[in-house]
Design an enzyme around this catalytic site. Structure first.
Site, mmCIF file in Angstrom:
data_model
loop_
_atom_site.group_PDB
_atom_site.id
_atom_site.type_symbol
_atom_site.label_atom_id
_atom_site.label_comp_id
_atom_site.label_asym_id
_atom_site.label_seq_id
_atom_site.Cartn_x
_atom_site.Cartn_y
_atom_site.Cartn_z
ATOM 1 N N ASP A 1 103.572 62.080 13.542
ATOM 2 C CA ASP A 1 102.233 62.285 13.028
ATOM 3 C C ASP A 1 102.349 63.409 12.006
ATOM 4 O OD1 ASP A 1 99.506 62.088 12.665
ATOM 5 O OD2 ASP A 1 99.060 62.034 14.803
ATOM 6 N N TRP A 2 101.356 63.533 11.140
ATOM 7 C CA TRP A 2 101.465 64.472 10.024
ATOM 8 C C TRP A 2 101.503 65.923 10.524
ATOM 9 C CZ3 TRP A 2 101.191 59.672 9.163
ATOM 10 C CH2 TRP A 2 101.414 59.129 7.885
#
Length: 729
Positions: free
Chosen positions: A254-255
């Protein structure tokens, strides 16, 4: 010289370009041609939603899009601003809580196929969805993106979605792996959970996504698990995902979920999709080399701190993903926002809406369905009747080509002269990290206007609930209260004092407190229904469609009854550093059944405009041994006056076991369509796998000899029949 030490022959035909060749041969050929620098460069982003390929060899990079409810509008290359395109609208499909509420795997396949076509049309190679994290607390801001509290239901519903997406040559990215069950403190909270709960509750949907759905990517979560961040966690990635399950695809972050170069290299992370130059805090136009899997990773490889077999494994996984997607010449071009996609969205929405209450309190009649011409003055109250609910919520925000609101659809069906609207409450702009505030005078003014109008109406339809504002059904933080926001409880009570004929329609992805429930004759659970949601809701309200949705999670009567909250703050939300899943395997209905706590609405619950009568279930044998398969038959008859669909649910309970087990667990279900007076036989089969629990002392699944019960019901509480059998291993 290539990074593997083999020479590239000038003029040699690259096997990796030939889509007719076996995938692994193509991967091996490409690896043999690449330098160390090219191999490591595959593992981190070169834009907000892109990762590179290998330009020298003609291998393209990958383009990603947020999902899982639609293809997100285009984002600028190196900022979070929207690009402002005019051709990046999409079909907004219902949220995955709605899909789970259909209990219809064939609709899940149609959903995946349609959204995969839209991703393909927009030249996206990886769609970031579906989400399958387990519903543990009704305060989790991201529950609306997931598939409920039961691992079996989530597994059955996510597999066809993944298959539908990937048939288009677009990779599904199942998320968020694993134990991302809250948004509050999501970036650092350290989850402590038993092996039994991990394997029995929190991993089965991911396992099915990999082993049955064959998902090509999986997204590591933000949170820690037993001291290490999930995105580069040895237990989750190396031991379970790539070891026990044999996953051959890519683990992506995930970012901003990566935190350490060595752990990322050695503990199973393959693609770093960060937000800023170090994944977290700083930004520059040339900052991607500063990612954890950027120059620091390459340097570790050159210094011998990361073995070449690790480098080759990562590069091979990325190449495999590229060949499956960006270099997948399957002839499919995709499609965007066509009639077929709108029909799919409509079917999911109508089958997912849940009728919670519909008492016949007015001369033996219920308020619903609302037939045309029955009432001359229908008052619609509530912000959610006119709100674009595809806005807000974080990464699930969409730019739909078309939005039909409930007010528009009801007005069209009942007539402009019949329907009047008043807002009733104010919710503010959809915002990710803050919320609008309003003066009490504004709130009171809207309240008074709604109550006054309710006195003059023949029927009131209140459309409220949550929306995708900050600290509601929204990424980034959890809800702060179990109550409805914006003084809606006060408004509902005021409407009831003015008019007893009130239908409450609540849009949300979470359970809420309902202090007015006994007084309201009819209640509908609506979800975030997407582009065609208003029409779907209006068709259910008016009886054009008979509701058939069933709840994918339990509604606690009060928040303290919920298992995650029962043990205090250390269980939820934690102490700011760590938390303990003290309820262990007793999540959702497993808790309410076993602890004999009555939920407000049970798992699997949902009413209809017709009635169903169950026959006595029959099992093919009262004895079962290892390797046997038992058949269970049950008849269901529609004894009402309209056609309908019923979800027949099969649960199994172990009567005596050496470890704690729930009273019963969902093991199968079937949705049957019946005309008035029609009867059908539903057939289930069970085998030894359906009897097992995870023995953490032996680290394997075990079925113990003894007596078992099969429960057939229309919900986890409404059991229509029970049969017993003896099992001997």
């Amino acid at each position: 010289m290539s990074g593997s030490g083999k020479k590239v022959v000038v003029g040699e035909t690259p096997v990796y370009l030939d889509t007719r060749k076996p995938l692994e041969l193509r991967v091996k050929d490409a690896l043999n041609r690449m330098t160390v620098e090219e191999k490591t460069r595959l593992s981190y982003a070169d834009g907000r939603f892109s990762t590179p390929g290998c330009a020298r060899l003609g291998i393209p990079g990958l383009m990603y899009s947020d999902g899982p409810h639609g293809v997100r509008a285009e984002i600028c290359w190196n900022s979070w601003d929207y690009a402002g395109w005019t051709n990046d609208s999409c079909t907004a499909f219902p949220a995955l809580t709605c899909l789970a509420s259909t209990w219809n795997p064939s609709l899940s396949k149609a959903y995946g196929t349609a959204i995969g076509e839209e991703a393909r049309y927009r030249h996206k190679n990886v769609l970031l969805g579906p989400g399958v994290n387990i519903y543990r607390t009704p305060l989790n801001g991201r529950n609306f993106e997931y598939m409920g509290e039961d691992p079996f239901l989530a597994a059955r519903m996510c597999v066809p979605y993944i298959q539908g997406v990937q048939e288009n040559g677009v990779a599904a990215c199942v998320k968020h792996y694993a134990l991302n069950n809250q948004e509050h403190w999501r970036n650092h909270i350290d989850v402590q959970v038993s092996d039994r709960a991990l394997y029995e509750i929190y991993l089965p949907a991911f396992k099915a996504a990999i082993e049955e759905g064959k998902s090509w990517t999986i997204m590591g979560a933000y949170n820690k698990v037993r001291g290490t961040h999930a995105a580069h966690n040895k237990l989750l990635n190396n031991d379970i995902l790539k070891g026990e399950w044999g996953f051959d695809g890519c683990v992506v972050t995930d970012w901003g979920a990566a935190h350490d170069t060595y752990e990322a290299a050695m503990y199973g992370l393959d693609l770093e999709l960060g937000t800023f130059t170090n994944g977290l805090t700083s930004n520059s136009s040339l900052g991607y080399d500063s990612y954890y899997l950027g120059n620091a990773y390459l340097q570790m490889v050159k210094e011998g701190k990361v073995p070449m077999e690790v480098v080759n494994d990562k590069a091979a996984r990325v190449l495999r993903l590229i060949f499956r997607t960006a270099m997948n010449d399957n002839g499919k071009l995709g499609a965007m926002s066509n009639d077929s996609h709108y029909e799919t969205a409509y079917q999911i929405a109508t089958e997912g809406i849940v009728l919670l209450k519909n008492e016949a309190t007015f001369k033996g009649e219920s308020l619903l369905p609302l037939s045309q011409g029955k009432y001359k003055r229908v008052l619609v109250v509530g912000d959610n009747a006119i709100r674009n609910l595809m806005q807000g919520g974080g990464s699930s925000e969409l730019k739909p080509k078309m939005v039909i609101t409930p007010l528009e659809a009801l007005t069209e069906k009942l007539g402009k002269e019949c329907v009047k609207f008043t807002q009733g409450y104010v919710a503010g702009r959809p915002m990710f990290d803050r919320a609008d505030t309003f003066s009490q005078s504004v709130i009171d003014s809207l309240y008074t206007a709604a109550v006054n109008e309710a006195q003059k109406a023949d029927l009131v339809i209140f459309m409220g609930g949550l929306n995708k504002n900050f600290q509601q059904d929204c990424e980034g933080d959890d809800r702060k209260t179990f109550q409805l926001p914006f003084e809606q409880d006060r408004l509902i009570k005021g409407l009831l004092k003015a008019n007893k004929k009130v239908v409450v329609v609540l849009t949300r992805g979470n359970a809420v407190d309902m202090p007015w429930l006994k007084e309201v004759p009819s209640v509908i659970q609506s979800w975030y229904l997407g582009s065609i949601g208003g029409k779907a809701l209006a068709d259910v309200i008016t009886g054009e469609v008979t509701p058939s949705g069933k709840l994918p999670f339990s509604y606690p009567a009060k928040l303290e009854d919920c298992p995650a909250h029962y043990y205090g703050e250390i269980s939820y939300p934690g102490d700011g550093i760590r938390q303990e899943y003290k309820e262990d395997i007793l999540v959702g209905y497993r808790w309410y059944d076993t602890k004999k706590i009555k939920p407000l609405f049970p798992f699997g619950y949902g009413l209809s405009y017709t009635q169903f009568e169950y026959g006595k279930p029959v099992v093919s044998s009262s004895q079962m041994q290892s390797g046997d398969v038992l058949e269970i038959k049950c008849t269901v008859r529609n004894v009402g006056k309209v056609a309908g669909k019923e979800v027949v649910q099969l649960y199994i309970g172990d009567e005596k076991c050496s470890v704690l087990r729930p009273l019963k667990e969902l093991k199968d279900f079937y949705k049957v369509t019946l005309q008035p007076g029609e009867e059908k036989e539903v057939l289930f089969t069970i085998d030894e796998e359906d009897l097992k629990f995870f023995d953490d002392t032996q680290h394997k699944w075990v079925a113990e000899s003894g007596k078992f019960k099969i429960y057939i019901g229309s919900s986890s509480k409404d059991i229509k029949g029970v049969v017993e059998f003896d099992y001997k291993n």
